[in-house]
Design an enzyme around this catalytic site. Structure first.
Site, PDB file in Angstrom:
ATOM      1  N   ARG A   1       0.817  -1.220   0.000  1.00 42.28           N
ATOM      2  CA  ARG A   1       0.000   0.000   0.000  1.00 42.28           C
ATOM      3  C   ARG A   1       0.856   1.278   0.000  1.00 42.28           C
ATOM      4  O   ARG A   1       0.580   2.190  -0.782  1.00 42.28           O
ATOM      5  CB  ARG A   1      -0.973  -0.019   1.173  1.00 42.28           C
TER       6      ARG A   1
ATOM      7  N   ASN B   1      -6.826  -2.295   1.924  1.00 40.97           N
ATOM      8  CA  ASN B   1      -6.882  -3.754   2.005  1.00 40.97           C
ATOM      9  C   ASN B   1      -8.339  -4.184   2.033  1.00 40.97           C
ATOM     10  O   ASN B   1      -9.177  -3.547   2.679  1.00 40.97           O
ATOM     11  CB  ASN B   1      -6.205  -4.249   3.286  1.00 40.97           C
TER      12      ASN B   1
END
Length: 766
Positions: free
Chosen positions: A23, A41
């Site tokens: 990320r 997520n």
């Protein structure tokens, strides 16, 4: 010119994309390209909402794969157009609910950036033994539940100091959401106990002085404790062997860096790359003839198991000691590696004189992975720390297969979970004939089921009903009302090789060459040197090595001379058998057992064939102290001979059902060479060539007659590099696709993976 209009897309990325810095990587990439949106997520995937001109989105999608973090493993990327959305910059959004992915990143060796920080006197983490970031450090060894957040790891007891907290929350920092993040202010601490008391001062410096003076210490690593001592000290290595009751089994060695490695061992580029891989396995490499290492590290072997430091503590200790160290599992002979602080003092009493430990708990035992380079490929021999439990995609045709739990066999046990088109092969659990390993197996079953929220719809086991794993599987199936799928041992070996290479479920059968010790066959006898016709659902035995009686049953696998006697009695006239080979042994008793069929089951075993040849050449002990001891010595000796030697002949009886491979001509030639004084290394090499050629030639012929385009080969004997390389070369020259084990062990450590795909195929009818 008017600005190009923005487009909007939603991009789903699946694979190993959590706990690897994916990320923040996406965030930095979006910042660089000027993309607006968010990344988050979603349980089993990462979802990206992106808004930018179409050309920029194309560049973004390409860079997601090309520039992904080193630990990420992208399986699929799905991109779809969505309506434009308002966004002010690019953010990392909070995780959303979603299905739990069946996998987590394995533990990762210290990265170059963290290593430089440890060595920098001006850095905040200078000489700190628990330095890590999103690209390195403990993962699987500390996680206790999913999602992988700090609160669900053994690091939850260590609250972050303000400086670590700032790093953890900054997407531009390489420690953004690094769950094991720590520093000397807020993280775990080292301690050294010596002779029953805690030593003041620098634990690493004091431990280094003790090791240089000949001490034997326990060292707490990532997946458990090791026992360490000076690898160059013959006396201390001999003393360690005496204390551990480990007379001949090789001991692994850790070296400081590549310079020390190359001073002690002869390594090629593939071996160097394997040692430096983030998984940091033990790699079998050739030791230099006059290297300053104890001769008893690996007696009778030409290779040594070597690894590089993979934690900050290892780097600090090896730098301070400045010499290679034995780094072997902390246990008593036959027992699992110790990984809990409460067990180390009593478990290693009388073996170690001190303990270099720390206060970060280990969630589960993880033995070091072991590998070797053979046939130009790195091949995993033991799957453990650094490799497990990374998931792998199942072959085409299995995407909708029901979840399966496969339990492996008796030795080198491992379990396999499948779900959602992926398989998760566990770490090495050990041999289930040891009571302590049985407890570890039971714990691993519960651990994996809970951690990965796995709910199987079928249980797969070995065909042998008396294996402990088979009995456990039967009980689980009965308790849950689930189908129990029994898979023939060698079919599972071949299916594992097929599935590892992505052989599609609808592509048709392959010829399988299964070479190992023994496994229960479809006819109720022991098999171990077979040629099969296999798809994922069924297998048919086409050929096999002529069986010999294993006098004493399992005892024959530990005493190679019994196998030699059986082979020579079958191949030679009594007067031609070299009786001196059996001086002092109860030969009349063994022959009487065989004649009466008393505890002498027939077995077509490649493993026992290699043991017998080692016994003929006086390379095998009267009783082996570890599995494969004789065969490893035979391979080492054969490696010293000319590769151009003529192979020994085998006979093939095509009128038999199955086709029979008769080793009698080979034995007659080998005994004549031995009696005539031919060098053992030449006999050993001719034997390797003969075995490889007869199985390759017959497999080529059977592939043609059955329309198979590929040959898959597996089984514990295929850990032998000389055998594997010649077998692969002969098959490749014939134009066949060759499927050999690489990331899934050829030995029984990969068996559960094969069982799982066979069970899935039968359940889906493919």
């Amino acid at each position: 010119m008017p600005a190009e209009p923005d487009h909007a897309a939603e991009i789903e990325v699946r694979g190993l994309v959590q706990g690897v810095g994916f990320r923040p990587f996406v965030w930095r990439l979006a910042q660089r390209l000027g993309i607006a949106g968010a990344v988050s997520n979603r349980g089993d995937r990462v979802v990206i909402a992106a808004r930018a001109p179409l050309a920029i989105l194309d560049r973004f999608a390409t860079a997601l794969v090309a520039e992904a973090p080193p630990l990420a493993r992208i399986e699929t990327i799905d991109r779809r157009v969505v309506p434009p959305f308002p966004a002010d910059g690019f953010v990392i959004a909070a995780s959303a609910p979603g299905a739990v992915a069946p996998g987590i990143v394995p533990d990762v060796a210290t990265c170059p950036a963290c290593l430089a920080e440890i060595r920098d006197p001006a850095a905040r983490r200078h000489a700190y033994a628990f330095t890590n970031c999103t690209e390195c450090g403990p993962r699987f060894s500390i996680v206790e539940a999913l999602p992988y957040d700090r609160i669900n790891t053994t690091m939850r007891a260590f609250g972050l100091c303000p400086e670590c907290c700032a790093e953890y929350e900054d997407p531009a920092d390489r420690r953004f959401h690094a769950q094991p993040i720590a520093c000397p202010t807020c993280g775990p601490r080292l301690t050294l106990e010596h002779e029953g008391r805690v030593v003041d001062g620098d634990p690493v410096a004091h431990a280094a002085r003790l090791l240089r003076s000949g001490a034997i210490l326990a060292l707490k690593g990532i997946g458990g404790f090791h026992i360490a001592c000076d690898a160059g000290g013959e006396a201390v290595v001999a003393e360690l062997r005496r204390r551990k009751h480990r007379p001949t089994k090789p001991l692994a060695v850790m070296v400081r860096d590549r310079a020390m490695l190359e001073a002690l061992c002869v390594v090629d580029a593939d071996e160097v790359a394997a040692l430096a891989h983030p998984s940091a396995p033990i790699v079998l490499v050739r030791r230099r003839e006059r290297a300053p290492l104890a001769a008893s590290l690996a007696p009778g072997q030409d290779r040594l198991g070597v690894m590089l430091p993979y934690t900050p503590l290892h780097h600090l200790l090896l730098a301070a000691v400045d010499r290679p160290l034995v780094m072997t599992s902390a246990n008593r002979s036959g027992e699992p590696q110790i990984f809990e602080d409460a067990a180390v003092r009593s478990g290693l009493a009388g073996i170690v004189g001190g303990i270099l430990g720390h206060d970060r708990p280990i969630a589960r035992r993880l033995d070091d992975s072991v590998a070797r380079v053979a046939g130009g490929r790195l091949r995993i021999l033991r799957r453990g720390r650094g490799l497990a439990p990374a998931p792998r995609a199942l072959p085409p045709g299995f995407a909708d297969a029901p979840p399966v739990l496969a339990l492996g066999a008796e030795l080198k046990s491992a379990i396999c979970l499948t779900a959602g088109g992926r398989a998760l092969l566990s770490h090495h659990l050990g041999d289930l004939d040891e009571p302590a390993t049985q407890d570890a197996f039971d714990s691993a079953l519960a651990d994996y089921a809970a951690l990965f929220d796995h709910r199987p719809e079928a249980i797969a086991v070995d065909l042998h009903p008396d294996y402990r794993a088979s009995r456990i599987g039967a009980a689980l199936a009965d308790a849950g009302g689930l189908p129990l799928v029994a898979v023939q041992h060698h079919h599972a070996h071949i299916a594992a090789a097929m599935a590892e290479h992505g052989w599609p479920a609808d592509r048709g059968p392959v010829i399988g060459i299964a070479l190992d010790g023994t496994g229960l066959g479809d006819d109720g006898t022991a098999w171990g040197a077979e040629i099969l016709l296999c798809d994922y659902r069924i297998s048919r035995r086409l050929a096999r090595l002529d069986p010999i009686p294993l006098a004493g049953g399992d005892t024959a696998s530990r005493e190679p001379w019994r196998c030699l006697l059986a082979h020579l009695d079958a191949a030679l006239a009594p007067e031609d058998i070299p009786a001196a080979r059996f001086d002092g042994l109860p030969i009349p008793t063994i022959r009487a057992m065989i004649a009466r069929g008393l505890n002498s089951p027939p077995a077509s075993s490649a493993g026992r064939l290699f043991d017998a040849m080692a016994a003929l050449l006086d390379l095998a002990p009267r009783r082996q102290t570890f599995e494969g001891e004789a065969a490893m010595a035979l391979e080492a000796v054969a490696g010293r001979a000319d590769a151009g030697l003529t192979p020994y002949p085998f006979a093939v009886r095509f009128d038999a059902d199955p086709i029979a491979i008769d080793p009698a001509p080979m034995w007659r030639a080998a005994v004549a060479d031995r009696t005539g004084g031919r060098a053992p290394e030449e006999i050993a090499r001719r034997f390797h060539h003969g075995v490889a050629d007869v199985f390759a030639d017959l497999a080529i012929r059977l592939a043609a007659s059955h329309g198979a385009k590929a040959v898959a080969a597996s089984g514990g004997v295929l850990q032998n590099a000389l055998l594997l390389e010649r077998l692969a070369a002969r098959l490749t020259e014939a134009g066949l696709e060759v499927l050999l084990p690489e990331t899934v062990p050829a030995n029984d450590g990969g068996l559960a993976f094969g069982q799982a795909v066979v069970a899935a195929a039968r359940l889906t009818g493919r």
